[in-house]
Design a protein around this motif. Structure first.
Motif, PDB file in Angstrom:
ATOM      1  N   ALA A   1     -57.173 -15.482  20.765  1.00 49.17           N
ATOM      2  CA  ALA A   1     -57.323 -15.754  19.301  1.00 49.17           C
ATOM      3  C   ALA A   1     -56.877 -14.089  18.814  1.00 49.17           C
ATOM      4  CB  ALA A   1     -58.653 -15.787  18.992  1.00 49.17           C
ATOM      5  N   THR A   2     -56.473 -14.335  17.356  1.00 45.27           N
ATOM      6  CA  THR A   2     -56.157 -12.871  16.614  1.00 45.27           C
ATOM      7  C   THR A   2     -57.143 -13.017  15.680  1.00 45.27           C
ATOM      8  OG1 THR A   2     -54.721 -14.504  15.706  1.00 45.27           O
ATOM      9  CG2 THR A   2     -54.038 -13.320  17.465  1.00 45.27           C
ATOM     10  N   ASP A   3     -56.948 -11.786  14.970  1.00 44.76           N
ATOM     11  CA  ASP A   3     -57.801 -11.466  13.609  1.00 44.76           C
ATOM     12  C   ASP A   3     -59.226 -11.746  13.927  1.00 44.76           C
ATOM     13  OD1 ASP A   3     -55.227 -10.761  12.372  1.00 44.76           O
ATOM     14  OD2 ASP A   3     -54.934 -12.664  11.607  1.00 44.76           O
ATOM     15  N   ILE A   4     -59.642 -11.371  14.966  1.00 40.87           N
ATOM     16  CA  ILE A   4     -61.304 -11.870  15.031  1.00 40.87           C
ATOM     17  C   ILE A   4     -61.997 -10.562  14.258  1.00 40.87           C
ATOM     18  CG2 ILE A   4     -63.125 -12.158  17.032  1.00 40.87           C
ATOM     19  CD1 ILE A   4     -60.724 -12.165  18.878  1.00 40.87           C
ATOM     20  N   GLU A   5     -63.120 -11.321  13.643  1.00 41.26           N
ATOM     21  CA  GLU A   5     -63.965 -10.328  12.651  1.00 41.26           C
ATOM     22  C   GLU A   5     -65.181 -10.803  12.935  1.00 41.26           C
ATOM     23  OE1 GLU A   5     -63.835  -9.502   8.056  1.00 41.26           O
ATOM     24  OE2 GLU A   5     -62.430 -10.704   8.915  1.00 41.26           O
ATOM     25  N   ILE A   6     -66.505  -9.934  13.015  1.00 38.79           N
ATOM     26  CA  ILE A   6     -67.540 -10.139  13.142  1.00 38.79           C
ATOM     27  C   ILE A   6     -68.212  -9.799  11.631  1.00 38.79           C
ATOM     28  CG2 ILE A   6     -70.075  -9.289  14.090  1.00 38.79           C
ATOM     29  CD1 ILE A   6     -68.542  -8.849  16.953  1.00 38.79           C
ATOM     30  N   VAL A   7     -68.961 -10.766  11.060  1.00 38.19           N
ATOM     31  CA  VAL A   7     -69.219 -10.920   9.666  1.00 38.19           C
ATOM     32  C   VAL A   7     -70.630 -10.804   9.582  1.00 38.19           C
ATOM     33  CG1 VAL A   7     -68.969 -11.553   7.305  1.00 38.19           C
ATOM     34  CG2 VAL A   7     -66.894 -11.565   8.883  1.00 38.19           C
ATOM     35  N   LYS A   8     -71.330 -10.057   9.024  1.00 38.53           N
ATOM     36  CA  LYS A   8     -73.072 -10.197   8.584  1.00 38.53           C
ATOM     37  C   LYS A   8     -73.101 -11.110   7.685  1.00 38.53           C
ATOM     38  CE  LYS A   8     -76.794  -7.168   7.829  1.00 38.53           C
ATOM     39  NZ  LYS A   8     -77.537  -5.659   7.586  1.00 38.53           N
ATOM     40  N   VAL A   9     -74.186 -11.947   7.705  1.00 40.93           N
ATOM     41  CA  VAL A   9     -74.431 -12.892   6.729  1.00 40.93           C
ATOM     42  C   VAL A   9     -75.883 -13.058   6.651  1.00 40.93           C
ATOM     43  CG1 VAL A   9     -72.442 -14.534   7.248  1.00 40.93           C
ATOM     44  CG2 VAL A   9     -74.666 -14.727   8.616  1.00 40.93           C
ATOM     45  N   GLN A  10     -76.301 -13.471   5.498  1.00 43.61           N
ATOM     46  CA  GLN A  10     -77.837 -13.861   5.236  1.00 43.61           C
ATOM     47  C   GLN A  10     -78.349 -14.922   6.180  1.00 43.61           C
ATOM     48  OE1 GLN A  10     -79.536 -11.568   3.219  1.00 43.61           O
ATOM     49  NE2 GLN A  10     -77.660 -10.373   2.975  1.00 43.61           N
TER      50      GLN A  10
END
Length: 52
Positions: A40-49
């Motif tokens: 996979a590419t452009d992997i991003e960990i994003v903080k969510v509520q």
């Protein structure tokens, strides 16, 4: 507890994807490593509520 989701581009067809579940940070980092191993590419960990 802080919640995170993982976003990525699927390797086989460049389809944008987002995790269906929320993770704690260590679990999100583990999932990121699994996705990298799958290509996979452009992997991003994003903080969510909570509840998002």
């Amino acid at each position: 507890m802080e919640n995170y989701r993982v976003k990525w581009m699927r390797a086989r067809d460049s389809q944008p994807m987002v995790s269906a579940v929320s993770y704690d940070l260590p679990s999100a980092e583990h999932r990121k490593a699994d996705l990298e191993a799958e290509g996979a590419t452009d992997i991003e960990i994003v903080k969510v509520q909570p509840g998002q």
